[in-house]
Design an enzyme around this catalytic site. Structure first.
Site, mmCIF file in Angstrom:
data_model
loop_
_atom_site.group_PDB
_atom_site.id
_atom_site.type_symbol
_atom_site.label_atom_id
_atom_site.label_comp_id
_atom_site.label_asym_id
_atom_site.label_seq_id
_atom_site.Cartn_x
_atom_site.Cartn_y
_atom_site.Cartn_z
ATOM 1 N N CYS A 292 0.946 -1.234 0.045
ATOM 2 C CA CYS A 292 0.032 -0.001 -0.051
ATOM 3 C C CYS A 292 0.995 1.390 -0.070
ATOM 4 C CB CYS A 292 -1.030 -0.096 1.271
ATOM 5 S SG CYS A 292 -2.269 0.957 1.001
ATOM 6 N N LEU A 293 1.130 1.825 1.005
ATOM 7 C CA LEU A 293 1.590 3.189 1.062
ATOM 8 C C LEU A 293 3.153 3.015 0.710
ATOM 9 C CD1 LEU A 293 1.716 6.312 2.097
ATOM 10 C CD2 LEU A 293 2.734 5.052 4.213
#
Ligand SMILES: *[C@@H]1O[C@H](CO)[C@@H](O)[C@H](O)[C@H]1NC(C)=O
Ligand SMILES: *[C@@H]1O[C@H](CO)[C@@H](O)[C@H](O)[C@H]1NC(C)=O
Length: 451
Positions: A292-293
């Site tokens: 994700c991030l």
């Protein structure tokens, strides 16, 4: 007609595998006189062989042990290119006690036994084994092995055994030399105790004096794959990161909401990313994982640009769209086929994203296109960590996907051999020094480590 077709298929199959196929019946070479099966037990290494379809690795060896009923347990083992040992067990029997050097070996139930003729052996250095099977009385396929008690056999002995094979009617030009190089070292080629770093991050929802957090699910994720975890704090000296880099076997950049162009998370990611690239160039294998991030952070580090697109997928479960290249993905190859089907057709992945890197950005940015293989899930998906119990409980297939993903990444980390300088240093770095806490409802993660 049937028999002819069958024969033709067999011939083709044998020729394709490069096996030794000949017209006529099997030769019946002389065997070792007064063969003593007990003295023959123990480990033998393969020095040379006629090509066989069952063996594909290196460091081939056979270990024989006498069972109480007089039969012999056979354990054949070889090292595969992925570092794993492939082994197969069978049983060998003397067919007729008047000819103890003529044995039959069986490996699978329902598959005919293979002959195992010991043509000659001195029990303590070499053995010459021959195996021949007749087909339809019109042709035969044979195998031969030169075995030794050590991984290297004296050239003169080998040449003597070649002479014996020639007089048995074997074409020694087809013999292949077995690869027994580096077999002792390669046993240690896997790091049995991988330790992976997880980067912490700041968040405005943390208590005032806190230095950062890690969602517990990332720790459990790596532990399920067989690794131990070390938290990596943000805002530390580059020297400290370098020391830590040389102590751990991989790094995971987790999801969250840190600033990926300017933050402690960004700075630490950049330092580890650059150290990893430098190390990998030197042959020091160091895997970097971004979820994700973390993945968005990697794309910024690779391209020097923030190429994010607004996405609104909060608490959404989606199937994955696999690209054509997914078939070549080493990670997805390790997933069972049913799971791959389920991932492609059922909403098994968790998606809580405000931003994403679009396929278009991947394909149009040269740096991204050259650096990453977009084999994967193009549908803004991330493998669900069993964490968001508030929203939706992870089903069995989600749990399995998570496990296979963790297993893959931890196995990558097993190829790295960094270690802490001392056991004490390792002990004090491990996440076991901290206690996770149960988060209040709707705070994104069920449980967190707060530092
Ligand atoms: C074993 O071999 C001997 C000598 O070749 C032969 O006479 C005998 O019939 C064989 N026994 C069996 C059970 O095949
Ligand atoms: C990240 O930090 C930079 C520099 O302080 C700032 O300009 C930017 O707006 C921040 N990004 C976000 C998403 O907050």
């Amino acid at each position: 007609m049937k028999a002819f077709q069958m024969l033709f298929v067999l011939l083709l199959a044998a020729a394709a595998e490069g096996q030794s196929l000949h017209f006529g019946k099997c030769p019946r070479p002389p065997v070792q006189q007064d063969f003593n099966v007990a003295k023959y037990m123990g480990t033998w290494y393969e020095i040379e062989k006629l090509p066989s379809l069952f063996e594909k690795g290196t460091c081939n060896q056979a270990t024989y042990s006498l069972l109480s009923d007089g039969t012999v347990k056979v354990l054949n083992a070889e090292l595969l290119s992925n570092g794993k040992i492939n082994s197969i067990e069978g049983v060998a029997k003397v067919k007729n006690s008047t000819q103890p050097a003529i044995l039959d070996v069986s490996f699978f139930k329902g598959v005919p036994d293979s002959p195992y003729w010991v043509l000659s052996t001195d029990y303590q250095s070499y053995s010459l084994v021959y195996s021949c099977t007749d087909y339809y009385g019109s042709f035969h396929i044979d195998f031969a092995w030169i075995l030794a008690r050590t991984r290297l056999l004296n050239k003169e002995v080998v040449s003597q055994l070649h002479d014996e094979l020639v007089s048995a009617g074997v074409n020694i030009n087809n013999l292949l030399v077995s690869d027994q190089a580096g077999c002792e070292q390669s046993k240690a080629k896997i790091n049995e105790r991988p330790i992976i770093g997880i980067l912490t991050q700041n968040s405005r929802y943390l208590p005032p004096n806190s230095k950062g957090y890690i969602a517990s699910s990332y720790v459990k994720f790596l532990e399920s794959g067989g690794a131990r975890v070390v938290p990596i704090m943000v805002n530390r000296e580059a020297e400290e990161y370098k020391r830590l880099f040389n102590s751990i076997n991989g790094i995971l950049l987790p999801g969250g909401a840190a600033n990926i162009t300017s933050s402690g998370y960004q700075r630490a990611s950049k330092i580890f990313y650059e150290l990893a690239i430098e190390a990998n160039k030197r042959g020091d294998y160091f895997p970097v994982w971004g979820t994700c991030l973390g993945y968005e952070q990697l794309t910024v580090l690779t391209s020097g640009k923030k190429l994010l697109t607004r996405t609104n997928t909060n608490g959404m479960s989606l199937p994955l769209l696999f690209t054509k290249e997914a078939k070549q993905s080493r990670m997805f190859k390790s997933f069972p086929a049913e799971l791959m089907e389920a991932l492609a057709s059922e909403p098994l992945t968790e998606n809580s994203h405000k931003w994403s890197v679009s396929v278009l950005s991947h394909n149009t940015n040269k740096d991204l296109k050259n650096f990453y293989k977009n084999r994967v899930c193009v549908n803004r998906g991330s493998i669900r960590l069993p964490d968001l119990w508030d929203t939706v409980a992870p089903g069995e297939e989600s749990v399995m996907s998570t496990f296979y993903t963790a297993h893959f990444f931890v196995n990558e980390a097993r190829k790295n051999f960094h270690t802490f300088e001392s056991k004490e240093e390792e002990r004090s770095a491990l996440i076991y020094n901290y206690n996770p806490v149960h988060s209040p409802p709707n705070s994104g993660f069920e449980q967190k480590y707060i530092f």
